[in-house]
Design a protein around this motif. Structure first.
Motif, mmCIF file in Angstrom:
data_model
loop_
_atom_site.group_PDB
_atom_site.id
_atom_site.type_symbol
_atom_site.label_atom_id
_atom_site.label_comp_id
_atom_site.label_asym_id
_atom_site.label_seq_id
_atom_site.Cartn_x
_atom_site.Cartn_y
_atom_site.Cartn_z
ATOM 1 N N UNK A 180 -57.067 -43.566 -9.701
ATOM 2 C CA UNK A 180 -57.766 -44.007 -8.497
ATOM 3 C C UNK A 180 -58.937 -43.067 -8.223
ATOM 4 N N UNK A 181 -60.047 -43.634 -7.810
ATOM 5 C CA UNK A 181 -61.229 -42.837 -7.491
ATOM 6 C C UNK A 181 -61.335 -42.701 -5.978
ATOM 7 N N UNK A 182 -60.766 -41.600 -5.451
ATOM 8 C CA UNK A 182 -60.810 -41.374 -4.012
ATOM 9 C C UNK A 182 -62.142 -40.739 -3.633
ATOM 10 N N UNK A 183 -62.317 -40.448 -2.366
ATOM 11 C CA UNK A 183 -63.609 -39.949 -1.891
ATOM 12 C C UNK A 183 -63.993 -38.615 -2.526
ATOM 13 N N UNK A 184 -63.015 -37.749 -2.722
ATOM 14 C CA UNK A 184 -63.313 -36.470 -3.340
ATOM 15 C C UNK A 184 -63.804 -36.618 -4.768
ATOM 16 N N UNK A 185 -63.149 -37.487 -5.512
ATOM 17 C CA UNK A 185 -63.543 -37.724 -6.904
ATOM 18 C C UNK A 185 -64.922 -38.375 -6.957
ATOM 19 N N UNK A 186 -65.138 -39.378 -6.102
ATOM 20 C CA UNK A 186 -66.441 -40.047 -6.080
ATOM 21 C C UNK A 186 -67.550 -39.081 -5.669
ATOM 22 N N UNK A 187 -67.232 -38.184 -4.732
ATOM 23 C CA UNK A 187 -68.220 -37.191 -4.305
ATOM 24 C C UNK A 187 -68.612 -36.268 -5.435
ATOM 25 N N UNK A 188 -67.628 -35.866 -6.231
ATOM 26 C CA UNK A 188 -67.920 -35.022 -7.397
ATOM 27 C C UNK A 188 -68.844 -35.751 -8.375
ATOM 28 N N UNK A 189 -68.537 -37.011 -8.664
ATOM 29 C CA UNK A 189 -69.357 -37.782 -9.601
ATOM 30 C C UNK A 189 -70.773 -37.980 -9.068
ATOM 31 N N UNK A 190 -70.886 -38.179 -7.755
ATOM 32 C CA UNK A 190 -72.207 -38.374 -7.145
ATOM 33 C C UNK A 190 -73.006 -37.066 -7.183
ATOM 34 N N UNK A 191 -72.368 -35.981 -6.830
ATOM 35 C CA UNK A 191 -73.036 -34.682 -6.786
ATOM 36 C C UNK A 191 -73.568 -34.279 -8.157
ATOM 37 N N UNK A 192 -72.793 -34.561 -9.197
ATOM 38 C CA UNK A 192 -73.203 -34.193 -10.552
ATOM 39 C C UNK A 192 -74.166 -35.202 -11.167
ATOM 40 N N UNK A 193 -74.349 -36.340 -10.520
ATOM 41 C CA UNK A 193 -75.221 -37.367 -11.063
ATOM 42 C C UNK A 193 -74.697 -37.977 -12.356
ATOM 43 N N UNK A 194 -73.377 -38.049 -12.467
ATOM 44 C CA UNK A 194 -72.765 -38.531 -13.715
ATOM 45 C C UNK A 194 -72.969 -40.030 -13.881
#
Length: 448
Positions: free
Chosen positions: A72-86
């Protein structure tokens, strides 16, 4: 016993980042290219067994089911992906609602496998299936390697029980998974309390050399342990002089002493001497447990020794020299459009370096000889021949995203004993050799 039967907590953190970055970048490209929703079939298999091994053991299936449920992609995981520009925002939006809603078929846990066996088949859209590659492989490659080593050790040990005690020789979380896989492969107990708590595996343990060294006299250490744990405890007798320790142990605990443990020296010679001494002292029921960096070969060499149980650590949790099974997760069929009714098209990688694969959605069956002994692993596409219909190996594990085949760990353990017992006798030989069963391929001439 499965942890669910004990009423223990089973929740684990999100497994969504137990993956490689290119799974997400492939997803992004597929979403932009309009191919993400194409119906797809991925299969897990290995092209070869570790050198000299006669069979493989499927382990980790139950952990795979947990991992799929918790992907599951929760807010913390999504935030990490957004911050890194993955990945881009469109992909992040898609990931926020991710739930695997496809089907999973596989060899049931504890079953044996061979080169080319479709150990796991994952079906759904390309987008939802491709994300699961790394976490599935990391679990199956690790756990199956440990279970295979455990199976060889259990075969070498015969009726004598095996104790898993490798927690201090590997990563703390890998140790729990290793205990579980070892239990599937035939070990009886573990020293790892986390494994006992998480999976209900029986736990054992008494004392180490440090406890003896803590006391002014070895007799004082034995006395303290017996007073605390009872006469049925296991006393460690090789801190100083073994013969003197055995004599002291029986004097302190009496002939009701449960066991003595030997952790060093020439185990074959020492075990014979200790057995003779115990019998002469009247402790005829006291058992002998041996440890000291054992593997399947050392265990086999002690078959004629008066040993009652073995404790195994380093060699077990490292797969006895083969810490992975080299399993891969390959796309073998896909539709040519996102239309749910579009037929599946077999696909396969072509390579000159030995990394070839066989396209098509596969079934597998084990053919038996007239005596009921397995003689071949038959893998095919298309209709299953009538004579093999009752011998199919894959069972449904997940249906439309819902787990349908979770089972107690003891079921997998018993299944492995039965599966190994149905193989030719040469399967349990420790000498190097080819897989005990050949893999035969049968293709659907229609190409479906």
């Amino acid at each position: 016993m499965d942890v669910a039967d004990l009423g223990l907590p089973v929740d684990v953190p999100s497994t969504a980042l137990f993956t490689d970055q290119y799974e997400l970048t492939m997803l992004q490209a597929a979403l932009k290219g309009g191919t993400a929703e194409r119906r797809s079939v991925f299969e897990v298999f290995t092209r070869r067994l570790p050198h000299g091994r006669r069979y493989g053991v499927v382990a980790g299936t139950g952990r795979v089911l947990d991992a799929v449920e918790n992907f599951r992609f929760d807010e913390g995981v999504l935030g990490f992906l957004r911050e890194r520009g993955i990945v881009d925002e469109e992909t992040l939006k898609w990931l926020a609602g991710y739930r695997f809603r496809g089907d999973v078929w596989g060899y049931p846990e504890g079953e044996v496998y061979f080169p080319g066996s479709p150990i796991l088949r994952v079906e759904g859209s390309f987008a939802e299936c491709v994300l699961l590659e790394t976490v599935i492989l990391s679990i199956l490659n690790h756990d199956s390697a440990i279970a295979a080593a455990a199976s060889r050790m259990a075969s070498a040990a015969g009726d004598r029980p095996l104790i898993e005690m490798g927690a201090r020789r590997t990563h703390e979380l890998a140790a729990v998974a290793a205990s579980r896989a070892a239990y599937v492969g035939g070990f009886a107990t573990t020293s790892d309390l986390a494994a006992g708590f998480r999976y209900g595996i029986p736990t054992v343990g008494t004392s180490a050399h440090a406890f003896t060294l803590l006391h002014d006299r070895e007799r004082d250490a034995f006395q303290a342990q017996v007073e605390s744990l009872g006469r049925g405890t296991t006393l460690l007798v090789d801190t100083y002089d073994v013969a003197e320790a055995v004599r002291t142990a029986v004097e302190v605990a009496g002939p009701e002493l449960g066991a003595v443990r030997i952790d060093s020296g020439d185990l074959l010679l020492v075990a014979h001497r200790v057995r003779q001494q115990l019998d002469e002292l009247g402790a005829t029921g006291t058992k002998i447990v041996v440890t000291s960096d054992l593997d399947e070969y050392a265990i086999a060499s002690l078959a004629a020794a008066p040993v009652d149980a073995y404790g195994v650590g380093t060699q077990l949790v490292t797969g006895s020299g083969h810490p992975t099974c080299s399993m891969v997760y390959k796309l073998v069929a896909r539709a040519d459009s996102a239309d749910p009714a579009a037929p599946l098209v077999p696909v396969a990688k072509k390579s000159s370096g030995g990394k070839t694969s066989v396209g098509g959605r596969k079934w597998a069956a084990r053919r038996l000889d007239r005596d009921g002994v397995a003689e071949a692993e038959v893998v095919g596409t298309g209709p299953v021949p009538d004579e093999l219909a009752g011998r199919q190996l894959l069972v449904q594990l997940v249906e439309a995203g819902e787990v349908v085949a979770r089972e107690p760990l003891d079921v997998a353990r018993d299944r492995h004993m039965a599966a190994r017992g149905a193989l030719p006798l040469s399967a349990t030989q420790l000498s190097r050799g080819e897989p005990v069963l050949p893999t035969e391929y049968t293709r659907d001439v229609s190409g479906s």
